[in-house]
Write a protein that holds these residues in place. Structure first.
Motif, PDB file in Angstrom:
ATOM      1  N   CYS A  96       0.863  -1.191  -0.058  1.00 56.52           N
ATOM      2  CA  CYS A  96       0.024   0.056   0.154  1.00 56.52           C
ATOM      3  C   CYS A  96       0.897   1.157   0.093  1.00 56.52           C
ATOM      4  O   CYS A  96       1.898   1.372   0.732  1.00 56.52           O
ATOM      5  N   VAL A 116       0.554   4.878   0.558  1.00 60.58           N
ATOM      6  CA  VAL A 116      -0.297   6.050   1.490  1.00 60.58           C
ATOM      7  C   VAL A 116      -0.174   7.460   0.597  1.00 60.58           C
ATOM      8  O   VAL A 116       1.133   7.763   0.244  1.00 60.58           O
ATOM      9  N   GLY A 128       5.679   6.655   9.260  1.00 58.38           N
ATOM     10  CA  GLY A 128       6.932   6.259   9.286  1.00 58.38           C
ATOM     11  C   GLY A 128       7.543   6.013   8.004  1.00 58.38           C
ATOM     12  O   GLY A 128       8.017   5.032   7.802  1.00 58.38           O
ATOM     13  N   ALA A 129       7.255   6.895   7.141  1.00 60.24           N
ATOM     14  CA  ALA A 129       7.615   6.642   5.666  1.00 60.24           C
ATOM     15  C   ALA A 129       9.078   7.240   5.364  1.00 60.24           C
ATOM     16  O   ALA A 129       9.209   7.392   4.191  1.00 60.24           O
ATOM     17  N   GLY A 130       9.926   7.564   6.182  1.00 58.32           N
ATOM     18  CA  GLY A 130      11.100   7.835   6.221  1.00 58.32           C
ATOM     19  C   GLY A 130      11.259   9.570   5.906  1.00 58.32           C
ATOM     20  O   GLY A 130      10.113   9.938   5.881  1.00 58.32           O
TER      21      GLY A 130
HETATM   22  C1  FAD Z   1      23.113   4.257   2.094  1.00 62.15           C
HETATM   23  C2  FAD Z   1      22.464   4.313   3.242  1.00 62.15           C
HETATM   24  C3  FAD Z   1      23.333   4.138   4.357  1.00 62.15           C
HETATM   25  C4  FAD Z   1      23.231   4.127   5.613  1.00 62.15           C
HETATM   26  N1  FAD Z   1      23.968   3.606   6.521  1.00 62.15           N
HETATM   27  C5  FAD Z   1      23.558   3.936   8.036  1.00 62.15           C
HETATM   28  C6  FAD Z   1      24.396   3.272   9.038  1.00 62.15           C
HETATM   29  O1  FAD Z   1      25.407   3.044   8.569  1.00 62.15           O
HETATM   30  N2  FAD Z   1      24.205   3.669  10.343  1.00 62.15           N
HETATM   31  C7  FAD Z   1      22.930   3.917  10.357  1.00 62.15           C
HETATM   32  O2  FAD Z   1      22.488   4.205  11.570  1.00 62.15           O
HETATM   33  N3  FAD Z   1      21.983   4.524   9.778  1.00 62.15           N
HETATM   34  C8  FAD Z   1      22.496   4.521   8.242  1.00 62.15           C
HETATM   35  N4  FAD Z   1      21.697   5.114   7.283  1.00 62.15           N
HETATM   36  C9  FAD Z   1      20.343   5.932   7.762  1.00 62.15           C
HETATM   37  C10 FAD Z   1      19.315   4.718   7.948  1.00 62.15           C
HETATM   38  O3  FAD Z   1      19.077   3.875   6.925  1.00 62.15           O
HETATM   39  C11 FAD Z   1      17.980   5.717   8.202  1.00 62.15           C
HETATM   40  O4  FAD Z   1      18.133   6.353   8.959  1.00 62.15           O
HETATM   41  C12 FAD Z   1      16.650   4.937   8.490  1.00 62.15           C
HETATM   42  O5  FAD Z   1      16.539   3.789   7.742  1.00 62.15           O
HETATM   43  C13 FAD Z   1      15.602   5.712   8.785  1.00 62.15           C
HETATM   44  O6  FAD Z   1      14.549   4.788   9.177  1.00 62.15           O
HETATM   45  P1  FAD Z   1      12.981   5.207   8.953  1.00 62.15           P
HETATM   46  O7  FAD Z   1      12.083   4.184   9.394  1.00 62.15           O
HETATM   47  O8  FAD Z   1      12.510   6.525   9.401  1.00 62.15           O
HETATM   48  O9  FAD Z   1      12.981   4.992   7.240  1.00 62.15           O
HETATM   49  P2  FAD Z   1      13.015   4.074   6.018  1.00 62.15           P
HETATM   50  O10 FAD Z   1      14.079   3.371   6.627  1.00 62.15           O
HETATM   51  O11 FAD Z   1      13.216   5.049   4.882  1.00 62.15           O
HETATM   52  O12 FAD Z   1      11.497   3.431   5.912  1.00 62.15           O
HETATM   53  C14 FAD Z   1      10.664   4.155   5.321  1.00 62.15           C
HETATM   54  C15 FAD Z   1       9.719   3.106   4.697  1.00 62.15           C
HETATM   55  O13 FAD Z   1       8.348   3.867   4.293  1.00 62.15           O
HETATM   56  C16 FAD Z   1       8.014   3.203   2.990  1.00 62.15           C
HETATM   57  N5  FAD Z   1       7.343   4.377   2.226  1.00 62.15           N
HETATM   58  C17 FAD Z   1       7.840   5.606   1.884  1.00 62.15           C
HETATM   59  N6  FAD Z   1       6.780   6.085   1.305  1.00 62.15           N
HETATM   60  C18 FAD Z   1       5.741   5.487   1.721  1.00 62.15           C
HETATM   61  C19 FAD Z   1       4.260   5.649   1.398  1.00 62.15           C
HETATM   62  N7  FAD Z   1       3.985   6.815   0.647  1.00 62.15           N
HETATM   63  N8  FAD Z   1       3.254   4.802   1.608  1.00 62.15           N
HETATM   64  C20 FAD Z   1       3.825   3.702   2.134  1.00 62.15           C
HETATM   65  N9  FAD Z   1       4.973   3.275   2.523  1.00 62.15           N
HETATM   66  C21 FAD Z   1       6.018   4.377   2.133  1.00 62.15           C
HETATM   67  C22 FAD Z   1       9.415   3.004   2.311  1.00 62.15           C
HETATM   68  O14 FAD Z   1       9.371   1.997   1.188  1.00 62.15           O
HETATM   69  C23 FAD Z   1      10.275   2.255   3.611  1.00 62.15           C
HETATM   70  O15 FAD Z   1      10.018   1.194   3.514  1.00 62.15           O
HETATM   71  C24 FAD Z   1      21.972   4.823   5.982  1.00 62.15           C
HETATM   72  C25 FAD Z   1      21.216   5.146   4.779  1.00 62.15           C
HETATM   73  C26 FAD Z   1      21.417   5.066   3.650  1.00 62.15           C
HETATM   74  C27 FAD Z   1      20.376   5.750   2.459  1.00 62.15           C
END
Ligand code: FAD
Length: 273
Positions: A8, A10, A56-58
């Protein structure tokens, strides 16, 4: 109770017309619905969240949903989507120093002298009067697949910062050793290269907006020119020069990023969703 809905996407959130909670509208990607692009985008499904919605979509996904929700009437601060930044990542190389760094991986590693894992230690400089000036320096390693081209890459990267003239002769010998005897020769320049990773804070230099197709785009304004990034690069350069090495900036940034920023003044990145 938590419900989980898979496949899904959002799109936006509205206040429930009944006044209790929110309606979350989403496009369902399941059963090949994506093939019907018009219907798929318009024929949204919804779920009623009776009290709260936690997004929690990043960083990008959450902001996109909030901006779209604002478009359809959800009260929202004008600050949403503004003042975005990365985490001030910097990649740099202390190339051809006086010290063996053992930071390039081998296909057949020596178990008594392994390379990696990386980021096992940090120089922690987060304790600053202004928290946004805080940073950490971590160590990196180069995967074995990239090692053959590494010396050429580092030597061809523009904008290097060299040590004092006194170190240059030894550097010359080490470079030749690496070229002739290969990158794993302990006397050569590649075995004496330290990889730096910095995590810090960028200046707030990007905005995320929805474009005319209602897709998110992020506009960076001169991220690479942040004064803080310059300061941190100088710090790495000073540390490298002190141990007789040459500081090499991130090759991609040195070759592309800075030119792109100075020519265009801003960078726009379209995000596929
Ligand atoms: C290349 C890279 C290397 C990294 N290395 C490190 C590291 O070594 N150590 C560290 O601590 N952190 C690291 N990070 C950072 C870490 O990955 C992020 O801080 C963390 O994943 C953020 O978590 P989150 O749950 O907020 O978002 P995300 O992990 O981005 O999860 C968001 C989820 O929401 C989904 N989503 C987005 N939009 C929608 C929508 N409209 N509807 C439904 N679902 C949606 C996405 O598909 C994803 O699955 C790295 C990041 C990157 C890109």
């Amino acid at each position: 109770m938590f419900d989980r809905f898979c496949e899904c996407e959002v799109k936006y959130i509205k206040k429930a017309p009944t006044g209790d909670g929110y309606i979350v509208y989403f496009a369902w990607h399941g059963s090949g619905r994506r093939e019907f692009s018009r219907v798929f985008e318009q024929d949204l499904m919804w779920v009623h969240a009776k009290k709260f919605v936690f997004l929690g979509a990043g960083t990008l996904g959450t902001t996109e949903i909030l901006l779209r929700s604002k478009q359809v009437g959800l009260p929202m601060s004008d600050q949403v989507g503004t003042r975005m930044s990365g985490n001030g990542d910097i990649l740099g190389f202390g190339y051809n120093t006086d010290v063996v760094a053992n930071a390039v991986a081998k296909a057949q590693p020596d178990p008594t002298h392994p390379v990696g894992p990386t980021i096992t230690g940090i120089i922690d400089c987060r304790d600053q009067p202004n928290a946004l000036d805080g940073f950490v320096i971590e160590e990196g390693a180069v995967p074995s697949a990239l090692v053959p081209g590494l010396q050429l890459l580092l030597e061809a990267t523009p904008g290097k910062i060299y040590p004092e003239l006194g170190s240059r002769f030894q550097q010359f010998i080490r470079r030749k050793l690496s070229w002739i005897l290969g990158p794993y020769n302990p006397g050569g320049s590649i075995e004496r290269t330290q990889i730096y990773l910095i995590m810090s804070h960028d200046s707030n230099q990007a905005n995320l907006v929805l474009n005319e197709n209602n897709k998110p785009v992020i506009r960076w304004r001169g991220v690479g020119r942040s004064e803080h990034v310059k300061y941190l690069n100088k710090l790495l350069a000073d540390a490298t020069n002190l141990v007789g090495g040459t500081f090499v900036n991130n090759p991609f940034f040195a070759a592309l990023g800075e030119q792109e920023v100075s020519r265009a003044g801003s960078i726009t990145l379209s995000i596929k969703s």
